[in-house]
Design an enzyme around this catalytic site. Structure first.
Site, PDB file in Angstrom:
ATOM      1  CB  ILE A  45      43.236  44.421  44.727  1.00 36.05           C
ATOM      2  CG1 ILE A  45      43.524  44.313  46.226  1.00 36.05           C
ATOM      3  CG2 ILE A  45      41.980  43.656  44.370  1.00 36.05           C
ATOM      4  CD1 ILE A  45      42.477  44.944  47.110  1.00 36.05           C
ATOM      5  CB  CYS A  46      42.116  43.022  40.271  1.00 37.58           C
ATOM      6  SG  CYS A  46      41.428  42.599  38.669  1.00 37.58           S
ATOM      7  CD  GLN A  47      43.999  48.034  35.474  1.00 30.98           C
ATOM      8  OE1 GLN A  47      43.058  48.540  36.100  1.00 30.98           O
ATOM      9  NE2 GLN A  47      44.304  48.400  34.246  1.00 30.98           N
ATOM     10  N   GLY A  99      47.212  44.766  41.308  1.00 29.75           N
ATOM     11  CA  GLY A  99      48.251  43.795  41.608  1.00 29.75           C
ATOM     12  C   GLY A  99      49.302  43.772  40.512  1.00 29.75           C
TER      13      GLY A  99
END
Lengths: 421, 354
Positions: free
Chosen positions: B146-148, B150
């Site tokens: 998720i996000c960073q 990811g």
């Protein structure tokens, strides 16, 4: 109470009500709640947040409930203040006796006055700020204690509104001019000092001090540049507000609640802010200020380290060195553990397993099942009673093959297949 | 026409009502109780330094055979994925029969200042993955970044493709230089070396202010005025406070990891250029050959859709799919609608791939 919104009677009644609200609140907060928000600027969380991180002794102690309630109190205060100030202005219009015809010129005058505060150059709104910031920031982040006004401006559009209207003598233009004048004089004196060459035993120390002052001056310039940018943004927000109010008037629309006005003002500020912070100019100016501030802070830290070393106390440099070694050791231990684990063979079958998994995904299992079924059919055909029970050597060979290929009774063959899933 | 039709009586009534709500809110505040950090039962199964690997209690009798490891960002706390019962991506995945693990990075302090991306990706993530492989006697796990997190998952999958069966990325930046990437623009001219050398670890509050600066007036003023409307509803208020707690619960960032992430990812756009090195190895997204599901949010102001969708042209996988969620960066895993849409989409996609 007189129903004329701009009459003195109405305002007196409104003020009385407002005062009573605050008295009630004081009572409530004293009896049942921490009085944290009561004694501080209600929207000071933003400042507190920024103050906390450069302060090594501060720690977040507030619960979300307390923080949120404080913020709500702050919002309420601004909401109330907005109401008071807005009506004050409109009362002036009302006193002129011709609201409908003169409101546009009165509004224009109020907006121009507010913009003039920004045009004066600076610290009317932002005060004598040390700064605050973020990387995308709203400023620097050195001397956090003086950032309240800017923070207030950011987080409290209504406070900004009241200040635009000149209700706060603390930020008068005279004050600002004197601050700026003092700043310029100080700058000249510093320039002279910085041009002095170092001599003798204290030469290095003197040079460090001079370097620190030079960096501070650079930071001040960078911050003023940033202030001007944000002032321009605020002026654009005022223009937007002005335009939208005029448009409403021209279209025959009107705001029905105080909340509508609050939301409109927030929208204007957000719109102006968005235009500012997405500009190339903002990126350059904000980065310049942040970088300048970091140079000042690093110079301060180095000076502090020198002082600590002089009295044989641990320095930041020494702590950093120790932390670096800890990280290196952790890394080595982790790598050694990984190596031991691999040597113990836990991963020895990884490649085979991976290949098996790929085969599974290619549908090998289905093919194998089909093959098994076919073999069973062959076996059944071969063992059919038609031959009278006599088995040839060839038939026996086929039976053997079928057993090997039959997954059900072969745990050694099935285990990897399960793992592969 | 004068654009203010604010009747005095009405205005007083409005303000009085506002005041009454706020006063009544004190009582609600006292009744709201403890604000939890995550709601789904979980067990810490592996610890290393400040990192904890959690395993969530399955909610079906026979969960999916391949566990899924959730890798969250460093900049906020991962309980956002498990905020409340009707807004929990974790809960949604569990309900869909997934066996879920999550890495909690903890709160780095000064002793973690020299942790770098090699430590996070080839160290912590790899060892968490290996723990799960051993525990389940499998050799590849599903990864959800998720996000960073990811971006970290992409690096890990590119470096260790033999350990990842399927990769799911959510609101993950890949191309950091899309024109609408405000965060990237803001840090483009910053002297990150100077920042990290001066500050050591980067304070979480600094990052908070950075995020708030995108909508300062709404997020620091109007939001709390709006909150007053919730004060008569204990459930709604508690939900608001959960989010509030999460927003301001921001760990400091380990200095070296921050330096590398900002310089290599944000400033140099190294993920798509193939210039990032984690430890001794270069990260080549073409090495990501396992199936990839890329979930992005169409109204994401932190990771614009184009920044995420760029992944398609760089991965080596022939099995690449996208899910577009009509919402923002946070809403993609906390909104009620996302709860209904995202976990089933992920779970079904994973189930189809075994």
């Amino acid at each position: 109470m007189d129903n004329n919104p701009f009459s003195s009677d109405w305002m007196a009644g409104w003020n009385t009500l407002q005062r009573k609200m605050w008295e009630d609140w004081s009572e409530v907060t004293q009896s049942s709640w921490t009085n944290a928000w009561q004694t501080e600027s209600p929207m000071s969380f933003f400042r507190d947040g920024m103050n906390r991180w450069p302060n090594p002794f501060a720690a977040p102690t507030q619960t979300p409930e307390a923080m949120a309630m404080r913020h709500a109190m702050g919002s309420m205060e601004e909401f109330m203040r907005m109401g008071r100030e807005v009506f004050k202005v409109f009362q002036g219009m009302s006193d002129s006796g011709n609201v409908t015809q003169e409101w546009t010129s009165q509004l224009d005058k109020a907006i121009q006055q507010a913009k003039a505060m920004f045009a004066q150059g600076s610290q009317a709104m932002f005060g004598n700020l040390g700064n605050m910031g973020g990387m995308g920031g709203m400023g620097g982040m050195g001397k956090m204690g003086n950032m309240e006004e800017m923070t207030a401006f950011m987080s409290r559009p209504m406070k900004a509104w009241t200040e635009f209207l000149g209700s706060n003598p603390a930020f008068s233009n005279d004050t600002m001019r004197s601050l700026l004048a003092g700043g310029q004089a100080t700058e000249e004196a510093l320039s002279r000092f910085l041009s002095m060459p170092g001599l003798g035993l204290n030469r290095e120390k003197q040079e460090k001090v001079q370097e620190g002052m030079r960096l501070s001056m650079e930071y001040r310039k960078a911050f003023e540049e940033f202030q001007k940018l944000m002032n321009d943004s605020s002026k654009r927000a005022l223009d937007l507000l002005h335009r939208k109010l005029l448009e409403m008037g021209a279209e025959g629309k009107s705001m029905q609640t105080m909340r509508d006005l609050y939301v409109l003002w927030v929208d204007c500020n957000e719109e102006a802010n968005a235009a500012t912070v997405t500009s190339k100019e903002f990126n350059e100016i904000n980065s310049r200020m942040m970088n300048a501030m970091m140079r000042v802070r690093r110079n301060m830290a180095e000076s502090m380290d020198d002082s600590l070393a002089a009295v044989n106390l641990p320095t930041r440099r020494e702590l950093d060195s120790a932390h670096r070694q800890i990280s290196t050791l952790r890394r080595r231990i982790g790598n050694l553990e990984d190596t031991i684990r691999e040597l113990q063979g836990k991963d020895a079958s990884a490649e085979i397993n991976t290949l098996r998994d790929d085969m599974e995904k290619l549908g090998v299992r289905r093919l194998r099942e089909e093959l098994t079924a076919l073999k069973l059919q062959v076996e059944e055909a071969l063992t059919a009673p038609a031959d009278g029970g006599a088995e040839s050597a060839d038939k026996l060979a086929i039976k053997k093959t079928v057993r090997i290929g039959n997954a059900k009774p072969q745990p050694a063959a099935t285990a990897p297949a399960q793992k592969g899933e | 026409m004068f654009p203010f039709a604010i009747n005095p009586e009405k205005a007083v009534e409005e303000l009085a009502r506002f005041n009454q709500k706020l006063a009544a809110g004190v009582k609600t505040f006292t009744e709201v109780g403890h604000i939890e950090s995550g709601i789904s039962p979980k067990e810490a199964v592996y610890r290393e330094d400040k990192v904890t690997l959690y395993h969530y209690a399955p909610r079906v009798e026979n969960p999916h055979r391949v566990p899924i490891l959730v890798v969250y960002a460093l900049v906020n706390r991962p309980y956002m994925t498990d905020l409340q019962e009707d807004r929990s991506m974790i809960r949604g995945l569990l309900d869909e029969g997934m066996d879920v693990y999550l890495i909690d990075w903890g709160y780095p302090d000064a002793s973690d200042r020299y942790l770098n991306l090699d430590d996070y990706i080839n160290g912590y993530i790899k060892r968490c993955v290996d723990f799960i492989r051993d525990r389940h006697d499998i050799y590849r796990v599903n990864v959800l970044g998720i996000c960073q997190g990811g971006a970290f998952s992409l690096c890990f999958s590119a470096l260790h493709p033999d350990r990842v069966r399927n990769l799911v990325t959510m609101v993950t930046p890949v191309d950091f230089h899309t024109p609408d990437n405000l965060l990237s623009q803001w840090v483009r001219n910053l002297d990150i070396d100077l920042l990290v050398d001066t500050m050591g670890n980067i304070p979480g509050d600094l990052l908070n202010v950075t995020f708030l600066s995108m909508n300062p007036y709404r997020l620091t003023g109007q939001k709390y005025l709006d909150m007053v409307d919730l004060l008569d509803d204990k459930v709604k208020l508690k939900n608001f406070l959960r989010m509030e707690k999460w927003i301001f619960d921001s760990p400091d960032q380990a200095g070296e990891a921050f330096r590398q992430f900002i310089k290599d990812f944000f400033q140099k756009n190294g993920l798509i250029k193939g210039s990032i090195r984690i430890g001794e190895q270069r990260v080549d997204l073409a090495n990501i050959t396992m199936p990839v599901l890329n979930v992005y949010a169409t109204k994401d102001h932190l990771v614009p859709p184009d920044a995420s969708k760029a992944l398609k042209q760089y991965v080596g996988s022939t099995d690449y799919q996208e899910v577009a969620f009509n919402g923002g960066h946070i809403g993609v895993y906390v909104s009620g609608r996302s709860q209904k849409e995202i976990p089933p989409a992920i779970a079904n996609w994973l189930k189809e791939r075994g």
